[in-house]
Design an enzyme around this catalytic site. Structure first.
Site, PDB file in Angstrom:
ATOM      1  N   LYS A 142       0.842  -1.206   0.000  1.00 34.30           N
ATOM      2  CA  LYS A 142       0.000   0.000   0.000  1.00 34.30           C
ATOM      3  C   LYS A 142       0.868   1.243   0.000  1.00 34.30           C
ATOM      4  O   LYS A 142       2.012   1.226   0.504  1.00 34.30           O
ATOM      5  CB  LYS A 142      -0.961   0.041   1.187  1.00 34.30           C
ATOM      6  N   PRO A 201       9.819  -4.499   0.438  1.00 36.41           N
ATOM      7  CA  PRO A 201      10.945  -4.371   1.378  1.00 36.41           C
ATOM      8  C   PRO A 201      10.477  -4.251   2.821  1.00 36.41           C
ATOM      9  O   PRO A 201       9.380  -3.753   3.090  1.00 36.41           O
ATOM     10  CB  PRO A 201      11.649  -3.083   0.932  1.00 36.41           C
ATOM     11  N   LEU A 202      11.329  -4.698   3.743  1.00 37.58           N
ATOM     12  CA  LEU A 202      11.044  -4.618   5.181  1.00 37.58           C
ATOM     13  C   LEU A 202      11.112  -3.169   5.650  1.00 37.58           C
ATOM     14  O   LEU A 202      12.007  -2.435   5.234  1.00 37.58           O
ATOM     15  CB  LEU A 202      12.127  -5.355   5.988  1.00 37.58           C
ATOM     16  N   ALA A 203      10.188  -2.832   6.549  1.00 37.13           N
ATOM     17  CA  ALA A 203      10.170  -1.491   7.157  1.00 37.13           C
ATOM     18  C   ALA A 203      10.333  -0.408   6.099  1.00 37.13           C
ATOM     19  O   ALA A 203      11.074   0.552   6.270  1.00 37.13           O
ATOM     20  CB  ALA A 203      11.270  -1.375   8.229  1.00 37.13           C
ATOM     21  N   GLY A 204       9.613  -0.573   4.991  1.00 34.85           N
ATOM     22  CA  GLY A 204       9.769   0.333   3.861  1.00 34.85           C
ATOM     23  C   GLY A 204       8.702   1.403   3.763  1.00 34.85           C
ATOM     24  O   GLY A 204       8.754   2.258   2.890  1.00 34.85           O
ATOM     25  N   LEU A 231       5.616   0.538   3.140  1.00 35.01           N
ATOM     26  CA  LEU A 231       4.664  -0.035   2.182  1.00 35.01           C
ATOM     27  C   LEU A 231       3.772  -1.084   2.850  1.00 35.01           C
ATOM     28  O   LEU A 231       3.010  -1.776   2.172  1.00 35.01           O
ATOM     29  CB  LEU A 231       5.420  -0.690   1.014  1.00 35.01           C
ATOM     30  N   ASP A 236      -2.986  -1.487   9.362  1.00 37.75           N
ATOM     31  CA  ASP A 236      -3.108  -1.541   7.901  1.00 37.75           C
ATOM     32  C   ASP A 236      -3.664  -2.873   7.398  1.00 37.75           C
ATOM     33  O   ASP A 236      -3.939  -3.010   6.204  1.00 37.75           O
ATOM     34  CB  ASP A 236      -1.733  -1.354   7.243  1.00 37.75           C
TER      35      ASP A 236
HETATM   36  P1  ATP Z   1       4.011   0.104   8.157  1.00 40.68           P
HETATM   37  O1  ATP Z   1       3.989   1.124   7.052  1.00 40.68           O
HETATM   38  O2  ATP Z   1       2.790  -0.762   8.259  1.00 40.68           O
HETATM   39  O3  ATP Z   1       4.462   0.613   9.488  1.00 40.68           O
HETATM   40  P2  ATP Z   1       6.458  -0.854   7.040  1.00 40.68           P
HETATM   41  O4  ATP Z   1       6.189  -1.076   5.601  1.00 40.68           O
HETATM   42  O5  ATP Z   1       7.254   0.353   7.396  1.00 40.68           O
HETATM   43  O6  ATP Z   1       5.106  -0.943   7.800  1.00 40.68           O
HETATM   44  P3  ATP Z   1       6.849  -3.635   7.544  1.00 40.68           P
HETATM   45  O7  ATP Z   1       7.809  -4.273   6.620  1.00 40.68           O
HETATM   46  O8  ATP Z   1       5.419  -3.867   7.309  1.00 40.68           O
HETATM   47  O9  ATP Z   1       7.192  -2.094   7.644  1.00 40.68           O
HETATM   48  O10 ATP Z   1       7.147  -4.164   9.027  1.00 40.68           O
HETATM   49  C1  ATP Z   1       7.759  -3.476  10.037  1.00 40.68           C
HETATM   50  C2  ATP Z   1       8.323  -4.471  11.043  1.00 40.68           C
HETATM   51  O11 ATP Z   1       7.392  -5.531  11.326  1.00 40.68           O
HETATM   52  C3  ATP Z   1       9.548  -5.190  10.517  1.00 40.68           C
HETATM   53  O12 ATP Z   1      10.705  -4.449  10.766  1.00 40.68           O
HETATM   54  C4  ATP Z   1       9.537  -6.501  11.280  1.00 40.68           C
HETATM   55  O13 ATP Z   1      10.236  -6.363  12.495  1.00 40.68           O
HETATM   56  C5  ATP Z   1       8.071  -6.740  11.649  1.00 40.68           C
HETATM   57  N1  ATP Z   1       7.499  -7.889  10.890  1.00 40.68           N
HETATM   58  C6  ATP Z   1       6.905  -8.958  11.408  1.00 40.68           C
HETATM   59  N2  ATP Z   1       6.500  -9.814  10.464  1.00 40.68           N
HETATM   60  C7  ATP Z   1       6.830  -9.277   9.293  1.00 40.68           C
HETATM   61  C8  ATP Z   1       6.687  -9.699   7.949  1.00 40.68           C
HETATM   62  N3  ATP Z   1       6.092 -10.846   7.600  1.00 40.68           N
HETATM   63  N4  ATP Z   1       7.161  -8.881   6.998  1.00 40.68           N
HETATM   64  C9  ATP Z   1       7.745  -7.705   7.330  1.00 40.68           C
HETATM   65  N5  ATP Z   1       7.911  -7.274   8.569  1.00 40.68           N
HETATM   66  C10 ATP Z   1       7.460  -8.043   9.562  1.00 40.68           C
END
Ligand code: ATP
Length: 314
Positions: A25, A110-113, A115, A152
Site C-alpha cells: 500500500k 521491502p522490510l520497514a519500507g 509499504l 493496515d
Molecule cells: P508500516 O507502514 O505498516 O508501518 P512498514 O512497511 O514500514 O510498515 P513492515 O515491513 O510492514 O514495515 O514491518 C515493520 C516491522 O514488522 C519489521 O521491521 C519486522 O520487524 C516486523 N514484521 C513482522 N513480520 C513481518 C513480515 N512478515 N514482513 C515484514 N515485517 C514483519
C-alpha cells in the site's frame, strides 16, 4: 469489494496448496492528528493498493511452520514475532481450529519500507488459511481479526482505494473512477521504524519545526473522481514526510530527482523510506524510473500501477 477471490474458493476446507497474492500500500493522503492519551495518533488516510506483491502459500501440515524467500531473508525472524505466524494463531483462535499449516512467504515488498509489507503478509495469511481450513468466517469477521494484527491489515484484505480512520483500521471504500494510476516506486537501503518516525513528528511539532498539518482529504477525494493525473498529483500529501526526511535527509535528493525528471508528484510512502512518484502514463513512468536508476541513489526502482485488489487466491 470482494475478498479472497471467488466464493467457490472459500467453500469448505481445501487440501492445498492455497496461494494468495497481496499488494503493497501507499498513502495518497496521510493526515496525522495529535497524539492521544492511549499512545495512538488519530489518522485520516487514503490508502491505495499498488502492483508490488508478496505471496503466501499455505499447505496442510501437522504443525505450524514458515519458510521464506526474497526480501528480508536472514533479517526477518520466522518465529512467533512474524506477522504471518501471528495471523495464523489469531485466525485459529477465532475459528477454534488447530493452527496447523505449512506456510511459505515470497517477499518482494521491502522490510520497514513504509509499504506495509508485514501487514500485507498478515492479510494474505488470513485469506490463505481461511480457505485451507474452511473456517467459513465472513469478511467482517476476517476484518475484525485483521484489525487485531495491525492498523493496515484490514485495508490489505480489501485493496483498491479506501479511506482509513481511527488508527487506520476502520476502512471504507472510496468512490473513484476506474482509472489506472501509474507510479514509480524507489526502494532505499535499510528501513525506517514506523514508531520512530511518529516520534520524530511529535518532537518536531513540539519544537514548532513541523510543517502545518494537512487539511482534509476532500481535494484528494475529488481528484480521484476525475481523470487527470496532474490534479491527483497536486492533491497528494503525507504528514509523516517531514519526519522521515529529518531522520533520513538523503531522501530529499531522491525526491528531487523525481521532481526534476517531471514527476507529477514525488512523496515519501507512509513512514518511508520508500519514495513514490506519480507519472502521467506508463511511458512517462519508464522515463522517471530510468532517471531514478541513473541517479544511483536508490536500491531498486520499480514501475507499478494502482489501484489493485487486496489479498486474493490465485
Ligand atoms: P508500516 O507502514 O505498516 O508501518 P512498514 O512497511 O514500514 O510498515 P513492515 O515491513 O510492514 O514495515 O514491518 C515493520 C516491522 O514488522 C519489521 O521491521 C519486522 O520487524 C516486523 N514484521 C513482522 N513480520 C513481518 C513480515 N512478515 N514482513 C515484514 N515485517 C514483519
Amino acid at each position: 469489494w470482494t475478498l479472497g477471490g471467488d466464493d467457490d474458493d472459500l467453500a469448505g476446507a481445501l487440501s492445498g496448496p492455497v496461494r494468495v497474492r497481496v499488494p503493497a500500500k501507499i498513502n495518497l493522503h496521510l493526515g496525522v492528528g495529535p497524539l492521544r492519551s492511549d499512545g495512538y495518533h488519530e489518522l485520516h488516510t487514503v490508502y491505495h493498493a499498488i502492483s508490488v506483491y508478496d505471496e503466501v502459500t499455505a499447505r496442510a501440515g501437522d504443525t505450524l511452520s514458515l519458510t521464506m524467500q526474497g526480501e528480508g531473508v536472514g533479517e526477518l525472524e520466522l518465529d512467533d514475532s512474524n506477522l504471518v505466524i501471528r495471523a495464523a494463531h489469531a485466525l485459529a483462535a477465532t475459528a477454534k481450529v488447530p493452527a496447523h499449516a505449512r506456510l511459505h512467504l515470497r517477499k518482494t515488498i521491502p522490510l520497514a519500507g513504509g509499504l506495509a509489507g508485514g501487514s500485507a503478509d498478515a492479510a494474505a495469511t488470513l485469506v490463505a488459511l481461511d480457505a485451507l481450513w474452511g473456517t467459513g468466517l465472513g469478511r467482517d469477521e476476517l476484518a475484525r481479526v485483521a484489525a487485531t494484527l495491525g492498523s493496515d491489515v484490514p485495508f490489505l484484505l480489501y485493496g483498491g482505494t479506501a479511506l482509513g480512520t481511527g488508527h487506520g483500521e476502520a476502512v471504507s471504500p472510496v468512490l473513484a473512477r476506474a482509472n489506472r494510476w501509474h507510479w514509480v516506486v524507489a526502494f532505499a537501503d535499510g528501513g525506517l521504524s514506523t514508531p520512530q518516525v511518529y516520534g520524530e513528528l511529535d518532537r518536531m511539532r513540539a519544537a514548532g519545526t513541523a510543517p502545518a498539518p494537512l487539511n482534509s482529504s476532500d481535494d484528494l477525494l475529488s481528484a480521484l473522481r476525475q481523470r487527470d493525473p496532474a490534479v491527483l498529483g497536486a492533491a497528494l500529501g503525507n504528514d509523516l514526510q517531514a519526519a522521515a526526511l529529518s531522520l533520513r535527509p538523503a531522501l530529499a535528493d531522491t525526491l528531487d530527482v523525481g521532481d526534476k525528471a517531471g514527476a507529477l508528484a514525488s512523496l515519501v510512502s507512509g513512514s518511508g523510506p520508500t519514495c513514490v512518484f506519480l507519472a502521467r502514463d506508463e511511458a512517462h513512468g519508464a522515463d522517471l524510473a530510468q532517471a531514478l536508476r541513473e541517479s544511483g541513489l536508490c536500491r531498486g526502482v520499480q514501475q507499478a500501477y494502482g489501484a489493485v485488489h487486496g489479498a486474493r487466491i490465485g
